[in-house]
Scaffold this active site. Structure first.
Site, PDB file in Angstrom:
ATOM      1  N   PHE A 112     -22.549 101.920 -42.881  1.00  0.00           N
ATOM      2  CA  PHE A 112     -22.532 103.437 -42.315  1.00  0.00           C
ATOM      3  C   PHE A 112     -23.088 104.556 -43.555  1.00  0.00           C
ATOM      4  O   PHE A 112     -23.514 105.352 -43.075  1.00  0.00           O
ATOM      5  CB  PHE A 112     -21.070 104.095 -41.745  1.00  0.00           C
ATOM      6  CG  PHE A 112     -20.242 104.490 -42.910  1.00  0.00           C
ATOM      7  CD1 PHE A 112     -20.200 105.765 -43.168  1.00  0.00           C
ATOM      8  CD2 PHE A 112     -19.502 103.471 -43.595  1.00  0.00           C
ATOM      9  CE1 PHE A 112     -19.210 106.114 -44.079  1.00  0.00           C
ATOM     10  CE2 PHE A 112     -18.529 103.997 -44.700  1.00  0.00           C
ATOM     11  CZ  PHE A 112     -18.376 105.254 -44.929  1.00  0.00           C
ATOM     12  N   LYS A 113     -22.908 103.830 -44.811  1.00  0.00           N
ATOM     13  CA  LYS A 113     -23.523 104.738 -45.545  1.00  0.00           C
ATOM     14  C   LYS A 113     -24.906 105.065 -45.753  1.00  0.00           C
ATOM     15  O   LYS A 113     -25.550 106.273 -46.080  1.00  0.00           O
ATOM     16  CB  LYS A 113     -23.247 104.048 -46.958  1.00  0.00           C
ATOM     17  CG  LYS A 113     -21.687 103.807 -47.256  1.00  0.00           C
ATOM     18  CD  LYS A 113     -20.875 104.937 -47.553  1.00  0.00           C
ATOM     19  CE  LYS A 113     -19.312 104.500 -47.684  1.00  0.00           C
ATOM     20  NZ  LYS A 113     -18.672 104.021 -48.915  1.00  0.00           N
ATOM     21  N   ASP A 114     -25.769 104.192 -45.099  1.00  0.00           N
ATOM     22  CA  ASP A 114     -26.960 104.439 -44.921  1.00  0.00           C
ATOM     23  C   ASP A 114     -27.350 105.578 -44.235  1.00  0.00           C
ATOM     24  O   ASP A 114     -28.479 106.186 -44.491  1.00  0.00           O
ATOM     25  CB  ASP A 114     -27.713 103.251 -44.268  1.00  0.00           C
ATOM     26  CG  ASP A 114     -27.508 101.990 -44.993  1.00  0.00           C
ATOM     27  OD1 ASP A 114     -27.915 102.072 -46.193  1.00  0.00           O
ATOM     28  OD2 ASP A 114     -27.572 100.941 -44.461  1.00  0.00           O
TER      29      ASP A 114
END
Length: 519
Positions: A112-114
């Protein structure tokens, strides 16, 4: 829109200044001077928007067009999400009668950090190019030294967002041996000249403390122009608010016409360690997105769950004896199957604490309320730093309970949940399993019109040990065939680029950074 520090001071920064500064010199985190409201007809106007169109609509509420024009913002957004593998960027998947999973792992590093870090990397490059384009002949170009710490996914996502960027160097600190093999390989096999990995013996909190010390060192910061990629950087929080809007609109659109959307409540369940992902949901709610109370899901490192139970924000549970912490190190961090959540102090919690303090101030004058809230937060965080704990008043705790509930899941529950959802033809990573476990526990408290959306923060292949352990012997299970993406095959055998320091010491990390930049 301007931004100020949660710990006070007279300065108010532009969005660009906030993105570049990351952490305030007084140790506080930047928040907007006000939370914008949604347009009057947003549900109707936005219902068919793509993720990219929603991003432009939401981000425009926080970024002045004088700083980034609509055309420039659209270009930044389009470039940030062109590498995602799903057309919806963050698609919804139904996994139960009243349960959906919001898949946030379709970016280049399967995390999800992308979503935020692809955008942040392009922001850094955009602002630097604009600064350098205005320089006269012979003037030295501006550069940026990005420094961050990771418990697993932030590091690779930041590296993939910044690799090869002009005039940007990135240094990522990770706790040696405390990230999954795939996570470590994703970071250390990137050999671009501007990418540097530093392995630190210790915990994520040790890495985070070193990064905060570097940002507080004015001389070092001024010399190398430090930039932040951790969720202390405001741009990451605001970028993550978008998938709350997308999932809400997609969920309502998928319901039978016999259901009245106005009678439906959506409950977001968020596995979290550093409080950034769920804080984005809080901002979405404050902006006007209808939702039930946000649900915090933690693993055995449950400082947040304990806060909502007791009002005490304390590194180590004072009700437990040290002997009961069988799988923890001396710092109190417990090693779990969901390592990205193995965190004692949740950095972004300070932002929520500011709003809790603000709503419980003793005055009605706006300037005085802000000042009092900042002073309260500064005092609270000083207590956490010096004493390892702070206890808030009952009124503050009740304010927190108005918007949040919290629960925890240990490793045995995590494994059982992975097994249970595999029987429903879904393979969950251990962090998502923590969220699904807590969702199942709180659903009994919900009314019949509440639908749950559990945020799935990482692809299960990133945590092969936990998934394989849970599903070992399960009928028909084949990790390589069912779970492992082609992008991960052979990754563990690739050449590595990493520097190891002897101990968690800010001086040693400084020296490593200076040596790399000199080279």
């Amino acid at each position: 829109m301007k931004y100020f520090s949660t710990r006070g001071g007279s300065e108010e920064l532009s969005f660009e200044e906030t993105v570049f500064t990351g952490l305030s010199p007084n140790g506080g985190l930047y928040i907007p001077t006000h939370i914008p409201s949604l347009p009057a007809n947003w549900q109707n106007d936005w219902k068919n928007y793509t993720f990219q169109e929603l991003s432009v609509a939401v981000l425009s509420l926080y970024i002045s067009p004088e700083e980034i024009s609509q055309k420039e913002l659209k270009d930044l957004v389009d470039r940030s999400y062109e590498s995602f593998r799903h057309p919806d960027v963050t698609p919804l998947q139904k996994v139960g009668d009243k349960t959906w999973i919001l898949e946030l792992f379709h970016g280049p590093t399967f995390s999800f950090k992308d979503v935020a870090l692809q955008f942040l990397g392009n922001l850094f490059e955009f602002f630097l190019k604009r600064k350098n384009a205005n320089k006269g002949q012979g003037q030295k170009e501006d550069t940026l030294t990005v420094v961050g710490s990771t418990s697993g996914d932030t590091g690779s996502a930041a590296i993939y967002g910044l690799r090869g960027k002009e005039n940007v160097s990135i240094f990522i600190l990770h706790p040696k041996g405390r990230v999954s093999p795939i996570q470590e390989a994703q970071m250390t096999t990137v050999t671009d000249a501007n990418v540097h990995n530093i392995a630190v013996p210790g915990t994520f909190d040790d890495c985070q403390d070193i990064v905060k010390s570097l940002f507080s060192d004015k001389e070092f910061n001024d010399k190398y122009r430090l930039g932040a990629v951790n969720s202390i950087n405001w741009a990451r929080i605001v970028a993550q608010t978008v998938y709350y809007f997308l999932s809400y609109l997609r969920l309502l659109a998928s319901l039978p016409s016999s259901l009245d959307p106005s009678e439906i409540e959506v409950q977001y369940v968020v596995p979290t360690g550093n409080f950034g992902d769920i804080l984005a949901g809080y901002y979405a709610k404050r902006m006007g997105l209808p939702m039930a109370r946000l649900t915090i899901a933690t693993n055995a490192n449950d400082i947040l769950t304990r806060f909502w139970k007791t009002g005490r924000y304390e590194k180590v549970d004072s009700t437990q004896s040290n002997s009961s912490l069988s799988n923890s190190d001396p710092s109190g961090v417990r090693e779990t199957l969901s390592p990205a959540m193995d965190i004692l102090v949740s950095s972004n919690f300070e932002r929520l604490l500011w709003y809790l303090a603000y709503e419980n101030t003793s005055t009605t004058d706006e300037t005085s309320r802000r000042k009092e809230a900042c002073e309260t937060v500064a005092r609270w965080m000083d207590d956490v730093k010096k004493q390892g704990r702070v206890e808030v008043s009952h009124a503050v705790l009740e304010t927190a309970r108005r918007d949040f509930i919290a629960g925890r899941a240990d490793d045995s529950q995590t494994l059982e949940t992975i097994k249970a959802y595999y029987r429903q033809s879904h393979v969950a990573d251990p962090h998502t399993a923590v969220g699904l476990t807590v969702a199942g526990e709180v659903c009994v408290q919900n009314s019949s019109n509440v639908l749950q959306v559990v945020l799935s923060t990482a692809h299960p292949a990133k945590f092969s040990e936990a998934v394989s352990r849970a599903l070992d012997g399960a009928e028909g299970f084949d990790f390589k065939r069912q779970v492992l993406p082609v992008q991960f095959r052979g990754l563990l055998e690739k050449e590595r680029k990493v520097v190891e320091v002897e101990k968690p010491d800010v001086g040693l990390v400084k020296a490593a950074i200076e040596k790399a930049l000199a080279g």
